[in-house]
Design an enzyme around this catalytic site. Structure first.
Site, PDB file in Angstrom:
ATOM      1  N   SER A   1       0.850  -1.202   0.000  1.00 18.31           N
ATOM      2  CA  SER A   1       0.000   0.000   0.000  1.00 18.31           C
ATOM      3  C   SER A   1       0.879   1.243   0.000  1.00 18.31           C
ATOM      4  O   SER A   1       0.704   2.123  -0.808  1.00 18.31           O
ATOM      5  CB  SER A   1      -0.883  -0.016   1.239  1.00 18.31           C
ATOM      6  N   CYS A  15       6.354  12.880 -14.515  1.00 20.62           N
ATOM      7  CA  CYS A  15       5.525  13.479 -15.570  1.00 20.62           C
ATOM      8  C   CYS A  15       5.612  15.000 -15.491  1.00 20.62           C
ATOM      9  O   CYS A  15       5.716  15.674 -16.497  1.00 20.62           O
ATOM     10  CB  CYS A  15       4.069  13.029 -15.393  1.00 20.62           C
TER      11      CYS A  15
END
EC number: 4.1.1.50
Length: 19
Positions: A1, A15
């Site tokens: 997680s 990005c």
């Protein structure tokens, strides 16, 4: 997680730099 969140942040950072 925890790793999933870390990877997501890394992808978003990559990005953003990229762009």
């Amino acid at each position: 997680s925890s790793m999933f969140v870390w990877n997501t942040k890394l992808i978003l950072k990559t990005c953003g730099t990229x762009l």
